[in-house]
Design an enzyme around this catalytic site. Structure first.
Site, PDB file in Angstrom:
ATOM      1  N   GLN A 129       0.987  -1.345   0.124  1.00 24.97           N
ATOM      2  CA  GLN A 129      -0.280   0.031   0.138  1.00 24.97           C
ATOM      3  C   GLN A 129       0.963   1.102   0.055  1.00 24.97           C
ATOM      4  O   GLN A 129       1.723   1.360   0.911  1.00 24.97           O
ATOM      5  CB  GLN A 129      -0.973  -0.118   1.154  1.00 24.97           C
ATOM      6  CG  GLN A 129      -2.271   1.019   1.206  1.00 24.97           C
ATOM      7  CD  GLN A 129      -2.971   0.731   2.517  1.00 24.97           C
ATOM      8  OE1 GLN A 129      -3.744  -0.110   2.247  1.00 24.97           O
ATOM      9  NE2 GLN A 129      -2.887   1.591   3.353  1.00 24.97           N
ATOM     10  N   GLU A 251      -9.519  -2.567   5.665  1.00 26.95           N
ATOM     11  CA  GLU A 251      -8.636  -2.898   6.653  1.00 26.95           C
ATOM     12  C   GLU A 251      -9.227  -2.928   7.891  1.00 26.95           C
ATOM     13  O   GLU A 251      -9.091  -3.718   8.970  1.00 26.95           O
ATOM     14  CB  GLU A 251      -7.717  -1.747   6.621  1.00 26.95           C
ATOM     15  CG  GLU A 251      -6.673  -1.873   7.832  1.00 26.95           C
ATOM     16  CD  GLU A 251      -5.636  -0.637   7.572  1.00 26.95           C
ATOM     17  OE1 GLU A 251      -4.453  -0.843   8.220  1.00 26.95           O
ATOM     18  OE2 GLU A 251      -5.712   0.231   6.929  1.00 26.95           O
ATOM     19  N   GLU A 387      -6.745   9.021  16.736  1.00 28.45           N
ATOM     20  CA  GLU A 387      -7.342  10.441  17.076  1.00 28.45           C
ATOM     21  C   GLU A 387      -8.305  10.700  15.793  1.00 28.45           C
ATOM     22  O   GLU A 387      -9.365  11.260  15.862  1.00 28.45           O
ATOM     23  CB  GLU A 387      -6.295  11.368  17.019  1.00 28.45           C
ATOM     24  CG  GLU A 387      -5.445  11.261  18.460  1.00 28.45           C
ATOM     25  CD  GLU A 387      -4.380  10.099  18.614  1.00 28.45           C
ATOM     26  OE1 GLU A 387      -3.655  10.045  19.424  1.00 28.45           O
ATOM     27  OE2 GLU A 387      -4.174   9.537  17.390  1.00 28.45           O
TER      28      GLU A 387
END
Length: 404
Positions: A129, A251, A387
């Protein structure tokens, strides 16, 4: 008519079949054999294990049936439970190929791209990736790698220049899922294109990022006038950001089924064994009520994770996944993994600090606890930091005001 009893019988039959297959096919003593091996041995072992699973029909259970998969969410759960219970090796090398690349191709690829790459992945084609960059890690939309479209005699190409960072397994990859800025004048999320890049292309330079114990799992990719045929564009030009969301969703979605089972079987089992091991004074951590309480807490949290993962996959099949559901699972899994491996590293004592290698084909719960704890951070940072996931949960899931 298919009844609940019929489905239950079918699952029991599948469980028995996978259980028997694992007894016959999981390599004996593979953890010892895969500890401290070189790249060639690791790749050969991974490729062979992938083909073992493929021959049984269990390498890509989450793919559509016409491409070699077709297992329901309940069947996938049984498969991963039995593989984890048998302590089977993980498909570390094929992870991006069978999840991210396949999800991208199945969701947004052309018929030609699917016909070219999905069978090749089953034959062992390895993908990496190429998303993150030195100044665009957690905020992928800020990427600076450029893709300039130019005409050629054989058809248009994208000429790519830039750098990619933290590319897991790039040294072994045949192809790359690449995000590049194709319209520098457009708003940052609207000028990105999604490309399939041959890792043998001229102008590519892959450099491993060696850590303190010499591992080079993460790599940098430098691109200098790399030409990618326009036929390798996935989705519309300049709409690569939207295509990438399918990759990231894979994912955080389907992959979590397997990871949750690994954590619940291999991880928790290894943690309990560590807690039962007496120290130099003969004391066992598990005899401490505070340790036993933490173990019970982890067991409860894993049960919740398993339920979340199954619910996510089942709703993915029905098209009812919420905009923040995958982010919830990603945060939950990654922080549970971090707490468990950190706690295990504390209990393992000084011996754990001297471990320099873990089995190359294991997951993040190998029992080499300090290395596992360090590796657990891989799940709280890439693919959108936790976050950022909390921002997605707040804004898209809870409807809170957007950040300024």
């Amino acid at each position: 008519m298919t009844t609940l009893a019929t489905r239950t019988d079918d699952l029991a039959e599948l469980r028995a079949s996978v259980h028997d297959w694992c007894r016959a096919h999981v390599p004996a003593d593979w953890r010892r054999a895969q500890t401290g091996v070189g790249d060639a041995e690791f790749v050969a072992f991974q490729q062979a294990w992938f083909q073992e699973l493929r021959a049984a029909g269990w390498a890509v259970p989450h793919w559509p049936a016409e491409w070699g998969g077709g297992l329901s969410a309940a069947e996938q759960m049984v498969l991963y439970q039995e593989l984890a219970a048998a302590d089977a090796p993980r498909l570390v090398l094929a992870f991006v190929s069978i999840h991210h690349a396949a999800a991208t191709l199945l969701t947004a690829g052309t018929d030609e791209q699917r016909a070219r790459h999905l069978p090749a992945i089953l034959d062992g084609e390895i993908w990496v990736q190429g998303f993150s960059e030195p100044e665009a890690g957690s905020d992928l939309a800020s990427l600076r790698t450029t893709a300039r479209r130019e005409p050629r005699d054989g058809g248009d190409v994208f000429v790519v220049n830039g750098q990619k960072l933290w590319a897991s397994g790039a040294l072994h990859a045949d192809w790359c899922l690449l995000l590049a800025r194709s319209d520098p004048a457009a708003p940052k999320r609207r000028g990105i294109s999604y490309l399939l890049m041959d890792m043998r292309s001229p102008g590519l330079d892959v450099r491993p990022i060696r850590n303190a114990v010499g591992d080079g799992h993460f790599c940098e990719i430098f691109l200098n006038d790399v030409e990618i045929p326009a036929a390798n564009l996935v989705g519309p030009e300049n709409a690569g950001w939207q295509v990438a969301q399918a990759t990231l969703s894979a994912e955080r979605g389907m992959t979590m089924l397997e990871l949750a089972e690994r954590l619940g079987n291999v991880g928790l089992r290894a943690l309990v064994e560590t807690c039962r091991r007496p120290d130099e004074r003969g004391h066992r951590p598990i005899d401490d009520s505070r340790v036993a309480d933490r173990l019970a807490g982890f067991d409860t949290e894993i049960a919740g994770l398993r339920a979340l993962c199954r619910d996510l996959v089942e709703r993915h099949d029905t098209g009812s996944v919420g905009p923040a559901d995958a982010s919830v699972v990603k945060v939950y899994y990654s922080e549970l993994l971090q707490r468990m491996t950190g706690f295990a590293a504390e209990l393992a004592g000084l011996d754990a600090l001297s471990e320099l290698h873990k089995p190359a084909s294991s997951g993040w719960e190998s029992g080499a606890w300090l290395l596992d704890f360090i590796g657990s951070w891989e799940w709280t940072i890439p693919g959108g930091t936790n976050e950022i996931q909390r921002t997605i949960i707040g804004e898209r899931g809870l409807g809170l005001p957007r950040e300024p």
